[in-house]
Design a protein around this motif. Structure first.
Motif, PDB file in Angstrom:
ATOM      1  N   CYS A   1       0.589  -1.718   0.062  1.00 51.12           N
ATOM      2  CA  CYS A   1      -0.168   0.218   0.117  1.00 51.12           C
ATOM      3  C   CYS A   1       0.976   1.614  -0.459  1.00 51.12           C
ATOM      4  CB  CYS A   1      -0.901  -0.263   0.571  1.00 51.12           C
ATOM      5  SG  CYS A   1      -2.168  -0.846   0.668  1.00 51.12           S
ATOM      6  N   ASP A   2       1.790   1.375   0.573  1.00 49.12           N
ATOM      7  CA  ASP A   2       2.809   2.488   0.551  1.00 49.12           C
ATOM      8  C   ASP A   2       3.616   2.805  -0.524  1.00 49.12           C
ATOM      9  OD1 ASP A   2       3.058   2.400   3.137  1.00 49.12           O
ATOM     10  OD2 ASP A   2       4.450   2.206   4.361  1.00 49.12           O
ATOM     11  N   VAL A   3       3.989   1.312  -1.616  1.00 48.28           N
ATOM     12  CA  VAL A   3       4.590   1.785  -2.721  1.00 48.28           C
ATOM     13  C   VAL A   3       3.172   2.449  -3.284  1.00 48.28           C
ATOM     14  CG1 VAL A   3       6.000   0.160  -4.282  1.00 48.28           C
ATOM     15  CG2 VAL A   3       5.815  -0.230  -2.191  1.00 48.28           C
ATOM     16  N   ILE A   4       2.270   1.814  -3.590  1.00 49.12           N
ATOM     17  CA  ILE A   4       1.555   2.170  -4.683  1.00 49.12           C
ATOM     18  C   ILE A   4       0.837   3.125  -3.818  1.00 49.12           C
ATOM     19  CG2 ILE A   4      -1.467   2.199  -5.138  1.00 49.12           C
ATOM     20  CD1 ILE A   4      -0.934  -0.849  -4.759  1.00 49.12           C
ATOM     21  N   ARG A   5       1.019   3.871  -2.567  1.00 49.32           N
ATOM     22  CA  ARG A   5       0.657   5.758  -2.592  1.00 49.32           C
ATOM     23  C   ARG A   5       1.912   6.499  -3.154  1.00 49.32           C
ATOM     24  NH1 ARG A   5      -1.237   4.918   1.696  1.00 49.32           N
ATOM     25  NH2 ARG A   5       0.552   4.274   3.104  1.00 49.32           N
ATOM     26  N   LYS A   6       3.241   5.896  -3.439  1.00 48.20           N
ATOM     27  CA  LYS A   6       4.156   6.966  -3.516  1.00 48.20           C
ATOM     28  C   LYS A   6       4.810   6.854  -4.627  1.00 48.20           C
ATOM     29  CE  LYS A   6       6.719   5.668   0.143  1.00 48.20           C
ATOM     30  NZ  LYS A   6       7.678   5.223   0.710  1.00 48.20           N
ATOM     31  N   GLU A   7       3.689   5.475  -5.442  1.00 50.66           N
ATOM     32  CA  GLU A   7       4.471   5.350  -7.204  1.00 50.66           C
ATOM     33  C   GLU A   7       3.402   4.913  -8.154  1.00 50.66           C
ATOM     34  OE1 GLU A   7       7.045   1.934  -7.660  1.00 50.66           O
ATOM     35  OE2 GLU A   7       8.118   2.809  -6.201  1.00 50.66           O
ATOM     36  N   GLY A   8       1.447   4.937  -7.250  1.00 53.31           N
ATOM     37  CA  GLY A   8       0.884   4.482  -8.053  1.00 53.31           C
ATOM     38  C   GLY A   8       0.227   3.791  -8.640  1.00 53.31           C
ATOM     39  N   MET A   9      -0.550   3.129  -8.688  1.00 50.53           N
ATOM     40  CA  MET A   9      -1.162   1.885  -9.355  1.00 50.53           C
ATOM     41  C   MET A   9      -1.096   1.693 -10.499  1.00 50.53           C
ATOM     42  SD  MET A   9      -4.934   1.400  -7.631  1.00 50.53           S
ATOM     43  CE  MET A   9      -5.556   0.523  -7.499  1.00 50.53           C
ATOM     44  N   ILE A  10      -0.825   2.390 -11.472  1.00 53.73           N
ATOM     45  CA  ILE A  10      -0.213   2.853 -13.179  1.00 53.73           C
ATOM     46  C   ILE A  10       1.092   2.261 -13.365  1.00 53.73           C
ATOM     47  CG2 ILE A  10      -1.536   2.659 -14.929  1.00 53.73           C
ATOM     48  CD1 ILE A  10      -3.117   0.826 -13.795  1.00 53.73           C
ATOM     49  N   MET A  11       1.837   1.751 -14.233  1.00 55.66           N
ATOM     50  CA  MET A  11       2.726   2.128 -14.701  1.00 55.66           C
ATOM     51  C   MET A  11       2.449   2.769 -15.886  1.00 55.66           C
ATOM     52  SD  MET A  11       5.219  -0.673 -12.467  1.00 55.66           S
ATOM     53  CE  MET A  11       6.580  -0.013 -13.122  1.00 55.66           C
ATOM     54  N   THR A  12       3.372   3.521 -16.761  1.00 50.71           N
ATOM     55  CA  THR A  12       3.637   3.836 -18.007  1.00 50.71           C
ATOM     56  C   THR A  12       5.069   3.774 -18.167  1.00 50.71           C
ATOM     57  OG1 THR A  12       1.820   5.371 -17.318  1.00 50.71           O
ATOM     58  CG2 THR A  12       2.834   5.319 -19.702  1.00 50.71           C
ATOM     59  N   PHE A  13       5.122   3.089 -19.508  1.00 51.66           N
ATOM     60  CA  PHE A  13       6.514   2.731 -20.144  1.00 51.66           C
ATOM     61  C   PHE A  13       6.243   3.244 -21.842  1.00 51.66           C
ATOM     62  CE2 PHE A  13       5.837  -0.296 -17.300  1.00 51.66           C
ATOM     63  CZ  PHE A  13       6.688  -0.372 -15.759  1.00 51.66           C
ATOM     64  N   GLU A  14       6.830   3.549 -22.292  1.00 53.11           N
ATOM     65  CA  GLU A  14       7.958   4.372 -23.570  1.00 53.11           C
ATOM     66  C   GLU A  14       8.371   2.574 -23.951  1.00 53.11           C
ATOM     67  OE1 GLU A  14      10.260   7.323 -24.228  1.00 53.11           O
ATOM     68  OE2 GLU A  14       9.556   8.478 -22.307  1.00 53.11           O
ATOM     69  N   ARG A  15       7.792   2.490 -25.654  1.00 54.09           N
ATOM     70  CA  ARG A  15       8.035   1.378 -25.964  1.00 54.09           C
ATOM     71  C   ARG A  15       8.756   2.321 -27.537  1.00 54.09           C
ATOM     72  NH1 ARG A  15       2.613  -0.462 -28.612  1.00 54.09           N
ATOM     73  NH2 ARG A  15       1.205   1.951 -28.431  1.00 54.09           N
ATOM     74  N   GLY A  16       9.654   1.130 -28.071  1.00 48.49           N
ATOM     75  CA  GLY A  16      10.817   1.590 -29.269  1.00 48.49           C
ATOM     76  C   GLY A  16      10.705   2.310 -29.927  1.00 48.49           C
ATOM     77  N   ASP A  17       9.624   2.325 -30.267  1.00 50.33           N
ATOM     78  CA  ASP A  17       8.370   3.201 -30.898  1.00 50.33           C
ATOM     79  C   ASP A  17       8.200   4.763 -30.900  1.00 50.33           C
ATOM     80  OD1 ASP A  17       6.258   2.446 -29.816  1.00 50.33           O
ATOM     81  OD2 ASP A  17       5.472   1.400 -31.742  1.00 50.33           O
ATOM     82  N   GLY A  18       8.201   4.964 -29.372  1.00 48.10           N
ATOM     83  CA  GLY A  18       8.027   6.244 -29.745  1.00 48.10           C
ATOM     84  C   GLY A  18       6.913   6.192 -28.333  1.00 48.10           C
TER      85      GLY A  18
END
Length: 163
Positions: A87-104
């Motif tokens: 719960c502490d990690v989620i509070r700090k970093e959020g529930m969703i992670m966004t990543f960049e793909r190689g194609d931009g």
């Protein structure tokens, strides 16, 4: 053919007036209850150790914490510690992670801590029911009176229901 009927504890036989020396289990297991909270296992996290202290204190007040319960109680506390940390990690970093793909472009996915949190809570709830930590579990458990042997209290209740 099955093993037959389940054996009755000696305390129940005494209450029912059916106890006989020739049928007594001389090696019957009778766990001893704990009167003071033991130190938390070293492998527990800080959050889990707080849960340990609270849970031990409450179970001792009810007179139902036995030495044989400590390993299962540590598993419960460990799961609750994992839940709190996730719960502490989620509070700090959020529930969703966004990543960049190689194609931009970008893509999103659920944070791994969400799965950890959900699994830890599910595991903790399963164990919590064994100790009467949930409202539903407490409704099914009748605690012994202060100073009364928990096994004898359970046998008295059983005798009242059957008799």
């Amino acid at each position: 053919m099955g093993p037959g009927r389940p054996r009755k504890p000696t305390a129940q036989k005494k209450l029912e007036g059916t106890a006989r020396k020739d049928r007594a289990n001389t090696n019957e297991i009778m766990p001893s209850t704990i009167e003071h909270p033991p130190s938390a296992p070293k492998y527990l996290s800080a959050a889990a150790k707080k849960e340990w202290k609270m849970a031990c204190t409450e179970l001792i007040k009810m007179g139902i914490l036995a030495n044989t319960d400590l390993a299962l109680l540590s598993a419960y506390c460990n799961e609750m510690g994992s839940y709190i940390e996730a719960c502490d990690v989620i509070r700090k970093e959020g529930m969703i992670m966004t990543f960049e793909r190689g194609d931009g472009g970008t893509y999103s996915q659920q944070h791994p801590a969400v799965g950890i949190k959900n699994a830890a809570l599910s595991n903790a709830l399963k164990i919590a029911n064994q100790f009467g930590f949930t409202p539903a579990a407490r409704a099914r458990i009748e605690a012994p009176e202060k100073g009364e042997d928990p096994l004898m209290a359970a046998m008295k209740k059983l005798q009242q229901l059957n008799g």
